[in-house]
Design a protein around this motif. Structure first.
Motif, PDB file in Angstrom:
ATOM      1  N   VAL A 147     -24.431 -27.296  27.293  1.00  0.00           N
ATOM      2  CA  VAL A 147     -25.872 -27.330  27.690  1.00  0.00           C
ATOM      3  C   VAL A 147     -26.091 -26.475  28.943  1.00  0.00           C
ATOM      4  CG1 VAL A 147     -26.192 -30.108  26.911  1.00  0.00           C
ATOM      5  CG2 VAL A 147     -25.040 -29.486  29.218  1.00  0.00           C
ATOM      6  N   GLY A 148     -24.954 -25.590  29.076  1.00  0.00           N
ATOM      7  CA  GLY A 148     -25.138 -24.750  30.391  1.00  0.00           C
ATOM      8  C   GLY A 148     -26.191 -23.771  30.258  1.00  0.00           C
ATOM      9  N   MET A 149     -26.603 -23.528  29.016  1.00  0.00           N
ATOM     10  CA  MET A 149     -27.799 -22.421  28.920  1.00  0.00           C
ATOM     11  C   MET A 149     -29.054 -22.798  29.636  1.00  0.00           C
ATOM     12  SD  MET A 149     -27.736 -24.539  26.219  1.00  0.00           S
ATOM     13  CE  MET A 149     -26.406 -23.909  25.461  1.00  0.00           C
ATOM     14  N   LEU A 150     -29.076 -24.319  29.893  1.00  0.00           N
ATOM     15  CA  LEU A 150     -30.066 -25.045  30.669  1.00  0.00           C
ATOM     16  C   LEU A 150     -30.146 -24.413  32.033  1.00  0.00           C
ATOM     17  CD1 LEU A 150     -30.018 -28.588  29.167  1.00  0.00           C
ATOM     18  CD2 LEU A 150     -31.616 -26.807  28.599  1.00  0.00           C
ATOM     19  N   MET A 151     -29.137 -23.899  32.549  1.00  0.00           N
ATOM     20  CA  MET A 151     -28.947 -23.505  33.902  1.00  0.00           C
ATOM     21  C   MET A 151     -30.199 -22.667  34.408  1.00  0.00           C
ATOM     22  SD  MET A 151     -27.164 -23.058  36.694  1.00  0.00           S
ATOM     23  CE  MET A 151     -25.959 -22.207  37.683  1.00  0.00           C
ATOM     24  N   VAL A 156     -35.303 -22.076  38.107  1.00  0.00           N
ATOM     25  CA  VAL A 156     -36.604 -21.950  38.251  1.00  0.00           C
ATOM     26  C   VAL A 156     -37.235 -23.134  39.148  1.00  0.00           C
ATOM     27  CG1 VAL A 156     -38.891 -21.618  37.364  1.00  0.00           C
ATOM     28  CG2 VAL A 156     -37.111 -20.398  36.420  1.00  0.00           C
ATOM     29  N   VAL A 157     -36.837 -24.495  38.795  1.00  0.00           N
ATOM     30  CA  VAL A 157     -37.373 -25.538  39.245  1.00  0.00           C
ATOM     31  C   VAL A 157     -36.842 -25.849  40.697  1.00  0.00           C
ATOM     32  CG1 VAL A 157     -38.417 -26.445  37.119  1.00  0.00           C
ATOM     33  CG2 VAL A 157     -36.089 -26.978  37.929  1.00  0.00           C
ATOM     34  N   ALA A 158     -35.367 -25.342  40.785  1.00  0.00           N
ATOM     35  CA  ALA A 158     -34.500 -25.398  41.997  1.00  0.00           C
ATOM     36  C   ALA A 158     -35.578 -24.756  43.018  1.00  0.00           C
ATOM     37  CB  ALA A 158     -33.345 -25.174  41.952  1.00  0.00           C
ATOM     38  N   LYS A 159     -35.993 -23.443  42.733  1.00  0.00           N
ATOM     39  CA  LYS A 159     -36.659 -22.804  43.723  1.00  0.00           C
ATOM     40  C   LYS A 159     -38.107 -23.722  43.899  1.00  0.00           C
ATOM     41  CE  LYS A 159     -39.308 -18.444  44.355  1.00  0.00           C
ATOM     42  NZ  LYS A 159     -39.427 -17.057  44.003  1.00  0.00           N
ATOM     43  N   LEU A 301     -29.505 -16.484  44.018  1.00  0.00           N
ATOM     44  CA  LEU A 301     -28.317 -17.105  43.953  1.00  0.00           C
ATOM     45  C   LEU A 301     -28.249 -18.342  44.434  1.00  0.00           C
ATOM     46  CD1 LEU A 301     -25.806 -13.965  44.615  1.00  0.00           C
ATOM     47  CD2 LEU A 301     -25.501 -15.443  42.638  1.00  0.00           C
ATOM     48  N   ARG A 302     -28.752 -18.595  45.665  1.00  0.00           N
ATOM     49  CA  ARG A 302     -28.864 -19.770  46.300  1.00  0.00           C
ATOM     50  C   ARG A 302     -29.244 -20.854  45.194  1.00  0.00           C
ATOM     51  NH1 ARG A 302     -31.804 -18.551  49.860  1.00  0.00           N
ATOM     52  NH2 ARG A 302     -33.919 -19.182  49.460  1.00  0.00           N
ATOM     53  N   HIS A 303     -30.474 -20.568  44.703  1.00  0.00           N
ATOM     54  CA  HIS A 303     -31.020 -21.518  43.594  1.00  0.00           C
ATOM     55  C   HIS A 303     -30.168 -21.667  42.296  1.00  0.00           C
ATOM     56  CE1 HIS A 303     -34.818 -19.313  45.515  1.00  0.00           C
ATOM     57  NE2 HIS A 303     -34.559 -20.614  46.083  1.00  0.00           N
ATOM     58  N   TYR A 304     -29.466 -20.598  42.085  1.00  0.00           N
ATOM     59  CA  TYR A 304     -28.287 -20.989  40.960  1.00  0.00           C
ATOM     60  C   TYR A 304     -27.253 -21.899  41.267  1.00  0.00           C
ATOM     61  CZ  TYR A 304     -30.073 -17.148  37.780  1.00  0.00           C
ATOM     62  OH  TYR A 304     -30.767 -16.704  36.752  1.00  0.00           O
TER      63      TYR A 304
END
Length: 352
Positions: A147-151, A156-159, A301-304
């Motif tokens: 499921v890692g392609m959901l990263m 986007v929503v983390a930001k 990168l922070r959001h990743y």
């Protein structure tokens, strides 16, 4: 090596090319075996000839920005090792960095000279093998191999949530109730991150059946299909994450928050549709209630890293249910066809 390619701005050019040379990693780069690729609306727009830029001097672009791969080779001192599960960051700062890019906030680029993997002047991750600078790779929990392609959509929503919290911090801010409009991948992942923040989360979508209501219930959130004005009148939400880009919902969101409410727009609206809006009332409400509206796109990168932590802590069975179709690379064109119950469609890069 096979790769999913397109001629930008040329509809009907999507193809699985088998004549690409396997990339050779440069200094500081990882060599990665591609596992899977998520497909989103941006990819469909590029495939339709509406958007996109090939790398300089080329007429074809390797598509794909929702990456997932496994490290084959890593340079000493990179912090990565063969076998690591990784994703690649999408955006790169402009060559002569603006103030934001120079400080690592390349998602907020001021001059538009950034580049993006699989979108703008850089090949994407839609190939059997790819390379990525170790500074623009992020390791994932090994349990996320399917499921890692959901990263990338999670970044986007983390930001978006970070933007909400930063704006809320202009004064006392203790939100209790959030409304997410749209139960696609962005909306559902926004709901996931809202629940992780301890909020009472509600999701609005027009679909009454299929997997979406169950997925929302699986988060402990509440699913709605009533008209937006009825839902906001009942909920009086503190925060709205708008994930549809539908004009009427955007303006209804602005009018529907509680006092000192925050609306974060993540959906991109199509051009050309005209709406009649009482601009005076919108302005009056925004001013008199100290409301705020912010647009948010891309991620740094922070959001990743925030997204990697969120996915590692999520229910893996719930994440798997977001992926409603998996298509082998050989039949990649099928991933660009819309099916009624689609949430996230994934292309398998390991189908040989």
């Amino acid at each position: 090596m096979r790769a999913l390619t397109v001629r930008p701005l040329q509809a009907g050019s999507l193809a699985v090319s088998d004549d690409l040379s396997e990339p050779v990693p440069g200094e500081g780069e990882l060599l990665v075996d591609g596992i899977a690729l998520g497909v989103c609306g941006t990819d469909r727009e590029i495939a339709a000839g509406e958007y996109g830029w090939a790398p300089p001097g080329r007429d074809r672009l390797v598509l794909g920005h929702e990456s997932l791969g496994r490290v084959r080779e890593a340079p000493p001192g990179s912090g990565f090792a063969p076998g690591d599960l990784v994703v690649g960051v999408v955006r790169r700062p402009d060559p002569e960095p603006c103030g934001a890019c120079a400080r690592g906030e390349f998602d907020m680029c001021r001059n538009g000279r950034y580049t993006e993997r699989g979108i703008k002047e850089r090949d994407g991750y839609g190939s059997e093998v790819w390379t990525v600078e170790s500074d623009y790779a992020v390791r994932l929990d090994p349990g996320l191999a399917d499921v890692g392609m959901l990263m990338e959509p999670t970044t986007v929503v983390a930001k978006a949530w970070e933007q909400v919290e930063r704006i809320g911090a202009r004064s006392w801010f203790e939100p209790r109730r959030a409304l997410v409009t749209g139960a696609g991948p962005i909306g559902l992942l926004a709901a996931l991150l809202g629940v992780r923040r301890g909020l009472e989360v509600h999701v609005l979508d027009q679909v009454a059946d299929g997997p979406k209501p169950e997925l929302v219930a699986g988060l402990g959130a509440v699913y709605h299909t009533d008209p937006m004005d009825q839902v906001t009148a009942k909920l009086d939400p503190d925060v709205v994450i708008e994930a549809t880009g539908a004009g009427p919902l955007v303006f209804a969101a602005m009018a529907g928050t509680g006092a000192y409410g925050i609306v974060c727009l993540t959906g991109v609206s199509p051009r050309g549709r005209t709406l009649s809006v009482d601009a005076g009332t919108v302005n009056r409400d925004l001013v008199l209630e100290n409301d705020a509206v912010v647009g948010s796109v891309n991620a740094n990168l922070r959001h990743y890293h925030q997204a990697a932590e969120a996915l590692a802590g999520a229910d893996p069975d719930w994440l798997r249910k977001l992926i409603t179709r998996r298509v082998p690379l050989e039949r990649a064109a099928e991933a660009f066809e819309k099916h009624g119950d689609d949430i996230k469609v994934v292309i398998d890069l390991t189908d040989r």
